[in-house]
Design a protein around this motif. Sequence first.
Motif, PDB file in Angstrom:
ATOM      1  N   VAL A   1     -13.056  -1.981   5.153  1.00 26.47           N
ATOM      2  CA  VAL A   1     -14.148  -1.001   5.275  1.00 26.47           C
ATOM      3  C   VAL A   1     -13.620   0.434   5.355  1.00 26.47           C
ATOM      4  O   VAL A   1     -14.382   1.365   5.611  1.00 26.47           O
ATOM      5  CB  VAL A   1     -15.043  -1.303   6.507  1.00 26.47           C
ATOM      6  CG1 VAL A   1     -15.716  -2.639   6.344  1.00 26.47           C
ATOM      7  CG2 VAL A   1     -14.240  -1.239   7.806  1.00 26.47           C
ATOM      8  N   GLN A   2     -12.301   0.613   5.110  1.00 25.42           N
ATOM      9  CA  GLN A   2     -11.711   1.950   5.170  1.00 25.42           C
ATOM     10  C   GLN A   2     -10.781   2.192   3.982  1.00 25.42           C
ATOM     11  O   GLN A   2      -9.679   2.699   4.137  1.00 25.42           O
ATOM     12  CB  GLN A   2     -10.944   2.141   6.492  1.00 25.42           C
ATOM     13  CG  GLN A   2     -11.809   2.120   7.737  1.00 25.42           C
ATOM     14  CD  GLN A   2     -12.672   3.369   7.872  1.00 25.42           C
ATOM     15  OE1 GLN A   2     -12.669   4.259   7.024  1.00 25.42           O
ATOM     16  NE2 GLN A   2     -13.418   3.455   8.966  1.00 25.42           N
TER      17      GLN A   2
ATOM     18  N   TRP B   1     -18.920  -0.680   1.330  1.00 30.92           N
ATOM     19  CA  TRP B   1     -18.817  -0.780   2.789  1.00 30.92           C
ATOM     20  C   TRP B   1     -18.246   0.485   3.421  1.00 30.92           C
ATOM     21  O   TRP B   1     -18.770   0.975   4.428  1.00 30.92           O
ATOM     22  CB  TRP B   1     -18.008  -2.013   3.186  1.00 30.92           C
ATOM     23  CG  TRP B   1     -18.876  -3.222   3.307  1.00 30.92           C
ATOM     24  CD1 TRP B   1     -19.001  -4.266   2.425  1.00 30.92           C
ATOM     25  CD2 TRP B   1     -19.795  -3.489   4.366  1.00 30.92           C
ATOM     26  NE1 TRP B   1     -19.930  -5.160   2.873  1.00 30.92           N
ATOM     27  CE2 TRP B   1     -20.434  -4.718   4.067  1.00 30.92           C
ATOM     28  CE3 TRP B   1     -20.143  -2.822   5.539  1.00 30.92           C
ATOM     29  CZ2 TRP B   1     -21.400  -5.286   4.902  1.00 30.92           C
ATOM     30  CZ3 TRP B   1     -21.104  -3.384   6.373  1.00 30.92           C
ATOM     31  CH2 TRP B   1     -21.720  -4.602   6.055  1.00 30.92           C
ATOM     32  N   PRO B   2     -17.183   1.082   2.855  1.00 32.17           N
ATOM     33  CA  PRO B   2     -16.730   2.368   3.403  1.00 32.17           C
ATOM     34  C   PRO B   2     -17.810   3.436   3.377  1.00 32.17           C
ATOM     35  O   PRO B   2     -17.934   4.232   4.315  1.00 32.17           O
ATOM     36  CB  PRO B   2     -15.542   2.737   2.498  1.00 32.17           C
ATOM     37  CG  PRO B   2     -15.010   1.419   2.057  1.00 32.17           C
ATOM     38  CD  PRO B   2     -16.225   0.550   1.869  1.00 32.17           C
TER      39      PRO B   2
ATOM     40  N   LYS C   1      -7.301  -7.006   8.480  1.00 34.55           N
ATOM     41  CA  LYS C   1      -7.820  -7.123   7.113  1.00 34.55           C
ATOM     42  C   LYS C   1      -9.267  -6.646   7.029  1.00 34.55           C
ATOM     43  O   LYS C   1      -9.669  -5.991   6.063  1.00 34.55           O
ATOM     44  CB  LYS C   1      -7.712  -8.567   6.638  1.00 34.55           C
ATOM     45  CG  LYS C   1      -6.275  -9.028   6.408  1.00 34.55           C
ATOM     46  CD  LYS C   1      -6.238 -10.473   5.917  1.00 34.55           C
ATOM     47  CE  LYS C   1      -4.800 -10.921   5.688  1.00 34.55           C
ATOM     48  NZ  LYS C   1      -4.728 -12.336   5.242  1.00 34.55           N
ATOM     49  N   LEU C   2     -10.040  -6.977   8.052  1.00 31.95           N
ATOM     50  CA  LEU C   2     -11.441  -6.551   8.063  1.00 31.95           C
ATOM     51  C   LEU C   2     -11.545  -5.037   8.109  1.00 31.95           C
ATOM     52  O   LEU C   2     -12.339  -4.426   7.368  1.00 31.95           O
ATOM     53  CB  LEU C   2     -12.151  -7.166   9.268  1.00 31.95           C
ATOM     54  CG  LEU C   2     -13.632  -6.780   9.450  1.00 31.95           C
ATOM     55  CD1 LEU C   2     -14.456  -7.288   8.279  1.00 31.95           C
ATOM     56  CD2 LEU C   2     -14.169  -7.333  10.766  1.00 31.95           C
TER      57      LEU C   2
ATOM     58  N   GLN D   1       6.983  -6.879  11.822  1.00 28.97           N
ATOM     59  CA  GLN D   1       6.533  -6.062  12.941  1.00 28.97           C
ATOM     60  C   GLN D   1       5.231  -5.309  12.644  1.00 28.97           C
ATOM     61  O   GLN D   1       4.754  -4.558  13.488  1.00 28.97           O
ATOM     62  CB  GLN D   1       7.629  -5.057  13.324  1.00 28.97           C
ATOM     63  CG  GLN D   1       8.917  -5.717  13.793  1.00 28.97           C
ATOM     64  CD  GLN D   1      10.007  -4.705  14.101  1.00 28.97           C
ATOM     65  OE1 GLN D   1       9.737  -3.517  14.344  1.00 28.97           O
ATOM     66  NE2 GLN D   1      11.260  -5.142  14.075  1.00 28.97           N
ATOM     67  N   ARG D   2       4.668  -5.517  11.489  1.00 31.37           N
ATOM     68  CA  ARG D   2       3.432  -4.830  11.128  1.00 31.37           C
ATOM     69  C   ARG D   2       2.219  -5.617  11.631  1.00 31.37           C
ATOM     70  O   ARG D   2       2.233  -6.840  11.626  1.00 31.37           O
ATOM     71  CB  ARG D   2       3.336  -4.662   9.608  1.00 31.37           C
ATOM     72  CG  ARG D   2       4.469  -3.858   9.002  1.00 31.37           C
ATOM     73  CD  ARG D   2       4.387  -3.856   7.483  1.00 31.37           C
ATOM     74  NE  ARG D   2       5.576  -3.272   6.903  1.00 31.37           N
ATOM     75  CZ  ARG D   2       5.835  -3.225   5.592  1.00 31.37           C
ATOM     76  NH1 ARG D   2       4.951  -3.742   4.738  1.00 31.37           N
ATOM     77  NH2 ARG D   2       6.960  -2.686   5.147  1.00 31.37           N
ATOM     78  N   PRO D   3       1.170  -4.913  12.063  1.00 32.13           N
ATOM     79  CA  PRO D   3      -0.043  -5.632  12.469  1.00 32.13           C
ATOM     80  C   PRO D   3      -0.590  -6.463  11.320  1.00 32.13           C
ATOM     81  O   PRO D   3      -0.515  -6.070  10.155  1.00 32.13           O
ATOM     82  CB  PRO D   3      -1.017  -4.502  12.839  1.00 32.13           C
ATOM     83  CG  PRO D   3      -0.139  -3.348  13.190  1.00 32.13           C
ATOM     84  CD  PRO D   3       1.054  -3.460  12.276  1.00 32.13           C
ATOM     85  N   SER D   4      -1.109  -7.619  11.648  1.00 23.27           N
ATOM     86  CA  SER D   4      -1.686  -8.490  10.632  1.00 23.27           C
ATOM     87  C   SER D   4      -2.881  -9.209  11.260  1.00 23.27           C
ATOM     88  O   SER D   4      -3.310  -8.872  12.359  1.00 23.27           O
ATOM     89  CB  SER D   4      -0.644  -9.496  10.128  1.00 23.27           C
ATOM     90  OG  SER D   4      -0.158 -10.283  11.199  1.00 23.27           O
TER      91      SER D   4
END
Length: 272
Positions: A205-206, A214-215, A200-201, A192-195
Amino acid sequence: MSAGLIPTNPADLMVIRNVTPNVTTFSVPFSRFGKLSIGGRGTLVRLTSGALAVFSPVALTEATKTRVAEQGGRVGYIVALDFEHHIFISEWAKQYPDAKIIGPEGLPEKRATQTKDPKIDDNKFSVVFTKNGKRDIKISDEFDADFDYEYVDGHANKELVFNYRPDKTLIEADLLFNLPATEQYSKVPASQRPSGFLNKLFQGVQHTYGDATWPKRIIWHGAKDRNSMNDSLRVINKWDFSTIIPCHGDVLEGNGKEIFQKMFQWNLEGKK
């Protein structure tokens, strides 16, 4: 409407833990657009006076109320850490009506227009931070005895950042992400987790590991007023803290100051 941003069963998914004996976190899953798993977190702090302050409050579940009671029960301050982290203010204010509500400029007006959202009432703010004279604004003697704070008006989301001096703990919302949001999604089934690629992108960057080039670019180019933001970051860098509690991603314990200086290196030194 806020309902689309909130898990339907927060009590089942929330992780409650003490980062220190005086600092409790309430970590929940939260996704942007249903695709980006960034997590959400509220933080409860017991002041040396015995009063409690909650920052970026999340859903007020029975377990949440129990933890508040265990910490003394006297909620004196409800803080919206920025222009976005405010959905549950009304819920907490109704339960703890004597608490002062604190937030950045523009937020009271924003909430006053959201009359169709059942989660949001037109609550009165006791302290509103403004760019002009921001360092002359004070919250209260008992609060100021324990906290450093800075209004980072140069950030796009109008960030309020707090340092709880007794436990050397920095509390912030969107100033710094520390993805992935492992703790915040720890009770969510993997299926149920976003994938997917976008998730991933975004996590790429976070984050705060490695060189984090990149962050750093996101932070540098994302500032609304870079000079003002850099000035605020230099003020925060003078504070004594070792832990950072972000709203999005895992808590940074023990090495928070080093991570802060790495992530904001360009801002602190002035990127050429």
